[in-house]
Scaffold this motif. Structure first.
Motif, short mmCIF file in Angstrom:
data_model
loop_
_atom_site.label_atom_id
_atom_site.label_comp_id
_atom_site.label_asym_id
_atom_site.label_seq_id
_atom_site.Cartn_x
_atom_site.Cartn_y
_atom_site.Cartn_z
N ALA A 24 0.83 -1.21 0.00
CA ALA A 24 0.00 0.00 0.00
C ALA A 24 0.87 1.26 0.00
O ALA A 24 0.52 2.26 -0.63
CB ALA A 24 -0.92 -0.01 1.22
N ASP A 25 2.01 1.21 0.70
CA ASP A 25 2.92 2.35 0.73
C ASP A 25 3.46 2.65 -0.66
O ASP A 25 3.53 3.79 -1.09
CB ASP A 25 4.08 2.08 1.70
N SER A 26 3.86 1.58 -1.36
CA SER A 26 4.37 1.75 -2.71
C SER A 26 3.27 2.22 -3.66
O SER A 26 3.51 2.99 -4.58
CB SER A 26 4.97 0.43 -3.21
N ASN A 27 2.04 1.76 -3.42
CA ASN A 27 0.91 2.22 -4.23
C ASN A 27 0.71 3.71 -4.08
O ASN A 27 0.38 4.41 -5.04
CB ASN A 27 -0.37 1.48 -3.83
N PHE A 28 0.88 4.22 -2.85
CA PHE A 28 0.70 5.66 -2.63
C PHE A 28 1.73 6.46 -3.41
O PHE A 28 1.38 7.40 -4.14
CB PHE A 28 0.82 5.99 -1.14
N ILE A 29 3.00 6.10 -3.27
CA ILE A 29 4.03 6.88 -3.92
C ILE A 29 3.99 6.72 -5.43
O ILE A 29 4.28 7.66 -6.18
CB ILE A 29 5.44 6.50 -3.36
N ALA A 76 9.44 1.52 -0.30
CA ALA A 76 9.33 2.10 -1.64
C ALA A 76 10.69 2.62 -2.08
O ALA A 76 11.28 3.46 -1.41
CB ALA A 76 8.30 3.23 -1.62
N PRO A 77 11.25 2.12 -3.19
CA PRO A 77 12.57 2.56 -3.66
C PRO A 77 12.49 3.99 -4.18
O PRO A 77 12.41 4.23 -5.38
CB PRO A 77 12.90 1.56 -4.77
N GLY A 106 6.95 -2.51 -8.39
CA GLY A 106 7.25 -3.92 -8.20
C GLY A 106 8.55 -4.16 -7.46
O GLY A 106 8.72 -5.21 -6.83
N LEU A 107 9.45 -3.18 -7.51
CA LEU A 107 10.72 -3.35 -6.80
C LEU A 107 10.51 -3.39 -5.29
O LEU A 107 11.29 -3.97 -4.56
CB LEU A 107 11.68 -2.21 -7.15
N GLY A 108 9.42 -2.76 -4.82
CA GLY A 108 9.13 -2.78 -3.40
C GLY A 108 8.84 -4.18 -2.89
O GLY A 108 8.92 -4.44 -1.69
N ALA A 109 8.48 -5.10 -3.79
CA ALA A 109 8.20 -6.48 -3.41
C ALA A 109 9.42 -7.36 -3.63
O ALA A 109 9.33 -8.58 -3.54
CB ALA A 109 7.02 -7.02 -4.21
N GLU A 129 13.60 -6.25 -12.64
CA GLU A 129 13.00 -5.25 -13.52
C GLU A 129 13.84 -3.99 -13.63
O GLU A 129 13.47 -3.06 -14.34
CB GLU A 129 11.60 -4.89 -12.99
N THR A 130 14.97 -3.94 -12.95
CA THR A 130 15.80 -2.72 -12.97
C THR A 130 16.22 -2.35 -14.38
O THR A 130 16.17 -1.17 -14.77
CB THR A 130 17.04 -2.92 -12.09
N LYS A 131 16.60 -3.35 -15.17
CA LYS A 131 17.03 -3.09 -16.55
C LYS A 131 15.89 -2.49 -17.36
O LYS A 131 16.10 -1.55 -18.14
CB LYS A 131 17.53 -4.38 -17.19
#
Length: 388
Positions: A181-186, A265-266, A347-350, A355-357
């Motif tokens: 949810a935190d990553s969804n907010f940002i 969240a990155p 997705g990186l938060g999980a 997926e970085t590339k």
């Protein structure tokens, strides 16, 4: 650096209108982000229960079994067998589905008869479609057993149908970009920033060029001993400072609101992506400034570009819900790749660091747009100076 000072002076003069835009869109970004995170807290499917009135004029093992089958997905409401009462109940939404089983229906159905149940529903009620499916499935199974196993009693048929309907298949829903949810907010915040930042940048930067491209001022710049390269560099420096100011206003609040969730969240990727997008917007604003000479038309153009690109690219509506044809059209805008990168960052938060590339590739495409717009702006700007 007279050109640089002139640009800053124009920015300061337009500060009131730019500041209003900045405050409005930062506030809207916060509101959108909060609503986006709340709507994304639960990802899954929950069956809505319909309010059903079942009036059976006969009591048989199959009608009782049918009642129990409906009870799994419906809330029963007791109604008298009166047309006026039924109509009132539907009108006031006390029920959404009324089914009347006539006397003798069970025997008629098992013998391929023509007798029908009486159905009354609220038009357009989505949960009623599922009730219709249960009704068809139950009585279809009953007639199949009666046709192929004629020695079975009604009680046995009801037991077989109950057993068949009790079978269920587990469903697991996978989210393409699993995020908290935190990553969804940002993510929601930075996605909506694409709309506000686009309008603020275009209005602010293009306003400078409307002044610089005035015939008298443009001719004075051309006649001055300042080289054209120096003129462009001074303008670029002023634009970079203004862009940095706008980016700080939008991103700074996002960091502050998400201060306690920096680990989940990155945030660094979001900031890098927004920096690249801001550079691209600077080039777009530079281009628009060289094309538009009417201050009244500037706000309209900024709104069309900002709203259009945001709607098409998934800044407001998740890309997973949008038509593929629309997304293909949106892929010709830098906003699409900016939003796509944000969704991947979520997705990186999980822990999906593979997926970085792809994220960096999306940013590279936005940079390519920035270079293309900048080159086009320089060509158009040079032609304007030649014919000034």
């Amino acid at each position: 650096m007279p050109i640089f000072k002139l640009c800053l002076k124009i920015f300061r003069k337009n500060w009131s209108s730019i500041g209003v835009f900045l405050v409005i869109f930062v506030s809207l970004s916060c509101i959108f982000a909060f609503s986006y995170s709340q709507s994304s807290l639960s990802k899954g499917f929950t069956q809505e229960r319909a309010k059903v009135a079942l009036i059976s004029k006969e009591k048989t093992p199959l009608t009782e079994g049918f009642r129990m089958a409906l009870a799994k997905n419906a809330d029963f409401v007791t109604l008298p067998d009166q047309t006026e009462k039924m109509q009132d109940a539907l009108f006031f939404r006390k029920v959404t589905y009324i089914l009347v089983i006539p006397k003798g229906f069970t025997k008629d159905a098992l013998n391929d008869g023509t007798m029908k149940m009486e159905k009354r529903v609220v038009p357009g009620s989505a949960e009623n479609a599922y009730i219709d499916s249960i009704v068809r499935q139950y009585w279809h199974l009953a007639t199949v057993y009666a046709a192929h196993e004629p020695n079975l009693s009604e009680t046995q048929i009801a037991d077989h149908v109950k057993r068949d309907l009790s079978t269920s298949t587990p469903v697991v829903m996978h989210d393409q970009h699993a995020a908290s949810a935190d990553s969804n907010f940002i993510t929601g915040y930075f996605n909506f920033v694409a709309y506000g930042l686009t309008i603020v940048m275009i209005v602010g930067i293009a306003a400078v060029f409307i002044v610089l491209n005035r015939q008298d001022i443009n001719r004075r710049i051309i006649c001055s001993p300042i080289h054209s390269i120096s003129v462009n560099l001074q303008i670029f420096l002023a634009i970079i400072i203004f862009a940095l100011f706008c980016w700080t206003g939008f991103s700074g609040l996002g960091i502050f609101l998400n201060l306690k969730n920096q680990i989940t969240a990155p945030i660094g990727y979001y900031l890098l992506n927004s920096v690249v997008f801001t550079l691209c917007l600077s080039s777009i604003s530079y281009l628009i400034g060289n094309l538009v000479s009417n201050r009244q038309a500037l706000s309209a153009i900024a709104n069309v570009i900002g709203l259009g690109s945001a709607f098409l690219s998934g800044a407001f509506v998740p890309q997973e819900l949008m038509n593929q044809t629309v997304l293909k059209i949106a892929s010709f805008t830098p906003t699409y790749w900016y939003v796509t990168a944000n969704n991947r960052i979520a997705g990186l938060g999980a822990g999906n660091w593979a997926e970085t590339k792809s994220i960096l590739n999306d940013m590279a495409i936005v940079l390519a747009f920035a270079v293309a717009f900048l080159i086009l702006s320089l060509v158009i700007g040079k032609r304007r100076r030649m014919y000034a």
